[in-house]
Write a protein that holds these residues in place. Sequence first.
Motif, PDB file in Angstrom:
ATOM      1  N   ASP A 119       0.744  -1.109   0.392  1.00 18.83           N
ATOM      2  CA  ASP A 119      -0.522  -0.206   0.076  1.00 18.83           C
ATOM      3  C   ASP A 119       0.938   1.392   0.105  1.00 18.83           C
ATOM      4  O   ASP A 119       2.126   0.845   0.452  1.00 18.83           O
ATOM      5  CB  ASP A 119      -0.926   0.047   1.254  1.00 18.83           C
ATOM      6  N   LEU A 120       0.613   2.156  -0.717  1.00 14.36           N
ATOM      7  CA  LEU A 120       0.645   3.542  -0.400  1.00 14.36           C
ATOM      8  C   LEU A 120       0.929   5.035  -0.655  1.00 14.36           C
ATOM      9  O   LEU A 120      -0.332   5.237  -1.155  1.00 14.36           O
ATOM     10  CB  LEU A 120       1.723   3.667  -2.406  1.00 14.36           C
ATOM     11  N   LEU A 121       1.019   4.931   0.393  1.00 18.30           N
ATOM     12  CA  LEU A 121       0.455   6.190   0.984  1.00 18.30           C
ATOM     13  C   LEU A 121       1.071   7.916   1.059  1.00 18.30           C
ATOM     14  O   LEU A 121       2.552   7.573   1.235  1.00 18.30           O
ATOM     15  CB  LEU A 121       0.420   6.465   3.017  1.00 18.30           C
ATOM     16  N   PHE A 122       0.855   8.909   0.428  1.00 17.36           N
ATOM     17  CA  PHE A 122       1.292  10.214   0.956  1.00 17.36           C
ATOM     18  C   PHE A 122       1.104  11.216   1.377  1.00 17.36           C
ATOM     19  O   PHE A 122      -0.472  11.623   1.739  1.00 17.36           O
ATOM     20  CB  PHE A 122       1.051  10.191  -0.902  1.00 17.36           C
ATOM     21  N   GLU A 123       1.558  11.596   2.771  1.00 12.04           N
ATOM     22  CA  GLU A 123       1.352  12.413   3.477  1.00 12.04           C
ATOM     23  C   GLU A 123       0.045  12.493   3.867  1.00 12.04           C
ATOM     24  O   GLU A 123      -0.829  12.650   4.514  1.00 12.04           O
ATOM     25  CB  GLU A 123       0.246  13.695   3.044  1.00 12.04           C
ATOM     26  N   ASP A 158      -2.060   6.975  -8.067  1.00  9.50           N
ATOM     27  CA  ASP A 158      -1.265   6.817  -9.570  1.00  9.50           C
ATOM     28  C   ASP A 158       0.317   7.156  -8.849  1.00  9.50           C
ATOM     29  O   ASP A 158       1.114   6.747 -10.062  1.00  9.50           O
ATOM     30  CB  ASP A 158      -1.506   8.324 -10.077  1.00  9.50           C
ATOM     31  N   PHE A 159       1.050   6.965  -7.774  1.00 10.56           N
ATOM     32  CA  PHE A 159       2.585   6.420  -7.797  1.00 10.56           C
ATOM     33  C   PHE A 159       2.813   5.087  -7.250  1.00 10.56           C
ATOM     34  O   PHE A 159       4.058   5.035  -7.702  1.00 10.56           O
ATOM     35  CB  PHE A 159       2.436   7.319  -5.827  1.00 10.56           C
ATOM     36  N   LYS A 160       1.002   3.980  -7.615  1.00 11.45           N
ATOM     37  CA  LYS A 160       2.351   2.804  -7.472  1.00 11.45           C
ATOM     38  C   LYS A 160       2.537   1.596  -8.250  1.00 11.45           C
ATOM     39  O   LYS A 160       3.606   1.259  -8.134  1.00 11.45           O
ATOM     40  CB  LYS A 160       0.774   2.312  -6.725  1.00 11.45           C
ATOM     41  N   PRO A 161       2.391   2.900  -9.610  1.00 11.99           N
ATOM     42  CA  PRO A 161       2.933   2.286 -11.067  1.00 11.99           C
ATOM     43  C   PRO A 161       4.647   2.244 -10.434  1.00 11.99           C
ATOM     44  O   PRO A 161       5.089   1.482 -10.832  1.00 11.99           O
ATOM     45  CB  PRO A 161       2.308   2.794 -12.434  1.00 11.99           C
ATOM     46  N   LYS A 162       4.520   3.690 -10.434  1.00 15.71           N
ATOM     47  CA  LYS A 162       6.477   3.860 -10.508  1.00 15.71           C
ATOM     48  C   LYS A 162       6.742   2.864  -8.966  1.00 15.71           C
ATOM     49  O   LYS A 162       8.216   2.514  -9.508  1.00 15.71           O
ATOM     50  CB  LYS A 162       6.781   5.430  -9.813  1.00 15.71           C
ATOM     51  N   GLN A 186       5.896  -0.198  -7.945  1.00 14.43           N
ATOM     52  CA  GLN A 186       5.708  -1.296  -8.742  1.00 14.43           C
ATOM     53  C   GLN A 186       7.152  -2.056  -9.291  1.00 14.43           C
ATOM     54  O   GLN A 186       7.727  -3.321  -9.670  1.00 14.43           O
ATOM     55  CB  GLN A 186       4.431  -1.729  -9.849  1.00 14.43           C
ATOM     56  N   LYS A 187       6.798  -0.438 -10.234  1.00 10.44           N
ATOM     57  CA  LYS A 187       8.603  -1.184 -11.571  1.00 10.44           C
ATOM     58  C   LYS A 187       9.636  -1.337 -11.338  1.00 10.44           C
ATOM     59  O   LYS A 187      10.195  -1.525 -10.885  1.00 10.44           O
ATOM     60  CB  LYS A 187       7.986   0.141 -12.560  1.00 10.44           C
ATOM     61  N   PHE A 188      10.155   0.052  -9.919  1.00 10.77           N
ATOM     62  CA  PHE A 188      11.157   0.036  -8.843  1.00 10.77           C
ATOM     63  C   PHE A 188      11.094  -1.766  -8.000  1.00 10.77           C
ATOM     64  O   PHE A 188      12.622  -1.862  -8.445  1.00 10.77           O
ATOM     65  CB  PHE A 188      10.816   0.492  -8.017  1.00 10.77           C
ATOM     66  N   LEU A 189      10.355  -2.264  -7.516  1.00  8.94           N
ATOM     67  CA  LEU A 189      10.133  -3.611  -6.988  1.00  8.94           C
ATOM     68  C   LEU A 189      10.977  -4.629  -7.867  1.00  8.94           C
ATOM     69  O   LEU A 189      11.363  -5.353  -7.749  1.00  8.94           O
ATOM     70  CB  LEU A 189       8.979  -4.112  -6.059  1.00  8.94           C
ATOM     71  N   GLU A 190      10.235  -4.471  -8.827  1.00 11.82           N
ATOM     72  CA  GLU A 190      10.132  -5.318 -10.613  1.00 11.82           C
ATOM     73  C   GLU A 190      12.173  -5.665 -10.729  1.00 11.82           C
ATOM     74  O   GLU A 190      12.698  -6.827 -10.747  1.00 11.82           O
ATOM     75  CB  GLU A 190       9.649  -5.237 -11.635  1.00 11.82           C
ATOM     76  N   ARG A 191      12.703  -4.131 -10.857  1.00 11.41           N
ATOM     77  CA  ARG A 191      13.905  -3.848 -11.427  1.00 11.41           C
ATOM     78  C   ARG A 191      15.029  -4.426  -9.642  1.00 11.41           C
ATOM     79  O   ARG A 191      16.153  -4.982 -10.099  1.00 11.41           O
ATOM     80  CB  ARG A 191      13.404  -2.486 -11.676  1.00 11.41           C
ATOM     81  N   VAL A 192      14.401  -4.018  -9.016  1.00 18.53           N
ATOM     82  CA  VAL A 192      15.339  -4.548  -7.382  1.00 18.53           C
ATOM     83  C   VAL A 192      15.254  -5.672  -6.398  1.00 18.53           C
ATOM     84  O   VAL A 192      15.598  -6.516  -6.938  1.00 18.53           O
ATOM     85  CB  VAL A 192      15.192  -3.641  -6.593  1.00 18.53           C
ATOM     86  N   GLU A 193      14.237  -6.686  -7.431  1.00 15.78           N
ATOM     87  CA  GLU A 193      14.071  -8.141  -6.994  1.00 15.78           C
ATOM     88  C   GLU A 193      14.756  -9.326  -7.144  1.00 15.78           C
ATOM     89  O   GLU A 193      14.816  -9.566  -5.813  1.00 15.78           O
ATOM     90  CB  GLU A 193      12.321  -9.112  -7.798  1.00 15.78           C
ATOM     91  N   VAL A 194      15.367  -9.427  -8.279  1.00 17.11           N
ATOM     92  CA  VAL A 194      16.837  -9.397  -7.744  1.00 17.11           C
ATOM     93  C   VAL A 194      18.152  -9.618  -7.024  1.00 17.11           C
ATOM     94  O   VAL A 194      18.695 -10.942  -6.550  1.00 17.11           O
ATOM     95  CB  VAL A 194      17.398 -10.189  -9.353  1.00 17.11           C
ATOM     96  N   SER A 199      22.620   3.004  -2.798  1.00 12.95           N
ATOM     97  CA  SER A 199      22.840   3.955  -3.623  1.00 12.95           C
ATOM     98  C   SER A 199      22.405   2.861  -4.659  1.00 12.95           C
ATOM     99  O   SER A 199      21.967   3.523  -5.511  1.00 12.95           O
ATOM    100  CB  SER A 199      24.001   4.975  -3.270  1.00 12.95           C
ATOM    101  N   PHE A 200      23.634   1.653  -5.532  1.00 14.23           N
ATOM    102  CA  PHE A 200      22.985   0.827  -6.551  1.00 14.23           C
ATOM    103  C   PHE A 200      21.480   0.653  -6.420  1.00 14.23           C
ATOM    104  O   PHE A 200      21.016   0.872  -7.709  1.00 14.23           O
ATOM    105  CB  PHE A 200      23.651  -0.503  -6.227  1.00 14.23           C
ATOM    106  N   LEU A 201      20.900   0.668  -5.612  1.00 10.47           N
ATOM    107  CA  LEU A 201      19.124   0.238  -5.079  1.00 10.47           C
ATOM    108  C   LEU A 201      18.047   1.508  -6.476  1.00 10.47           C
ATOM    109  O   LEU A 201      17.167   1.555  -6.916  1.00 10.47           O
ATOM    110  CB  LEU A 201      18.742  -0.307  -4.489  1.00 10.47           C
ATOM    111  N   ALA A 202      18.842   2.730  -5.477  1.00 11.79           N
ATOM    112  CA  ALA A 202      18.018   4.388  -5.305  1.00 11.79           C
ATOM    113  C   ALA A 202      18.168   4.439  -7.313  1.00 11.79           C
ATOM    114  O   ALA A 202      16.949   4.831  -7.522  1.00 11.79           O
ATOM    115  CB  ALA A 202      18.708   5.146  -4.129  1.00 11.79           C
ATOM    116  N   ARG A 203      19.503   3.796  -8.037  1.00 12.99           N
ATOM    117  CA  ARG A 203      19.524   4.503  -8.659  1.00 12.99           C
ATOM    118  C   ARG A 203      18.816   3.812 -10.124  1.00 12.99           C
ATOM    119  O   ARG A 203      18.106   4.092 -10.536  1.00 12.99           O
ATOM    120  CB  ARG A 203      20.801   3.623  -9.361  1.00 12.99           C
ATOM    121  N   LEU A 204      17.737   2.769  -9.707  1.00 15.01           N
ATOM    122  CA  LEU A 204      17.153   1.570 -10.246  1.00 15.01           C
ATOM    123  C   LEU A 204      16.213   2.137 -10.652  1.00 15.01           C
ATOM    124  O   LEU A 204      15.046   2.149 -10.952  1.00 15.01           O
ATOM    125  CB  LEU A 204      17.339   0.365  -9.712  1.00 15.01           C
ATOM    126  N   GLY A 205      15.489   2.734  -8.915  1.00 18.57           N
ATOM    127  CA  GLY A 205      14.213   3.702  -9.019  1.00 18.57           C
ATOM    128  C   GLY A 205      14.314   5.146  -9.633  1.00 18.57           C
ATOM    129  O   GLY A 205      13.370   5.590 -10.656  1.00 18.57           O
TER     130      GLY A 205
END
Length: 360
Positions: free
Chosen positions: A75-79, A85-89, A91-99, A158-164
């Motif tokens: 779940d994503l909460l902003f403030e 509308d933030f969730k797809p980004k 989701q994509k980040f989690l897919e990139r970093v799962e390995v 830092s490596f993970l943050a770069r993938l986001g």
Amino acid sequence: MFTTTDFIPKKYTGSIENGNFEWSAPSNIALVKYWGKKNDQIPANPSVSFTLNNCKTITKLAFEKRSNQKVFSFDLLFEGKPKEDFKPKIQKFLERVEVYLPFLKEYHFTIDTQNTFPHSSGIASSASGMAALAMNFMNLEKVLNPEMTDEYFYKKASFLARLGSGSACRSIKGNVVVWGNQENIKDSSDLFGVEFPYTIHENFKNYQDTILLVDKGEKQVSSTVGHDLMHDHPYAERRFAQAHENLDQLIGIFENGDLDAFIKVVESEALTLHAMMMTSMPYFILMKPNTLQIINGIWKFRKETQIPVCFTLDAGANVHVLYPKNAKEKVLQFIQAELVAFCQNGQYICDEIGDGAIAL
């Protein structure tokens, strides 16, 4: 030297059922700009940035073990409010970093995030946001792998943050951070940001950044689209070479404290970034008339007073006014008297160099 495979964990010796962590991570402002990237968020040229102190994202990560481990669950909460509308980004980040974080599907996460700067203020929050999220995930991995060293912890964060978000890798640790391979900078890497390893003159300690909010609207062109336009850009190769040259210049400038030389490199870099956008296909002009009014005002003030104040720009209309701390009083008087009139609703944010992400 760390490689990509070094960040794939072998096995975990620790375990945890549930809990929460909270981290803040700052935004940063590039002095030598990163514009253009290869696959997997690898930069086409190196960059160096000042880490900011006040403009930051604060993210709390709550987690709980679960039985269904086929998909990511969060779940994503902003403030404090759901932000679909933030969730797809994310989701994509989690897919990139799962390995690199193979435990991610074992938990349900609640990500609660907020910014210390106004929402839609035109300040890029992806760098601070992805950096804060990466720190939280690394905090969880450190529980699962208690033998992890601090060096590995921060490099992998830092490596993970770069993938986001590419520039997020410069928001993890250090007040001056280099990202991208640079022959003359020890341990520099395309995979993560590193603290600038050489002498930094007193002139640059506590450097100030006042951000003038010229236009708080949605960006005309996303960073992703902008970076992609460098692939067929007629001036791309010369631009990438120029970034290396300017970064080499800054090594000496940071050591000797030459503020005039610093101003030339930083302002040239800002204008080159926008020149690249204006000469791409399709082309964009992201500066607004008030951006130019502010730039001309800074040039006039600097010439008349000899105070070493300069500007830089991100991929937008807002102006970062950079100056040494000993000039703060006079520069702020100048900003309030002459430049605030060009800001949307008179808004500006006072910031300065900071140190990176902090556990709360």
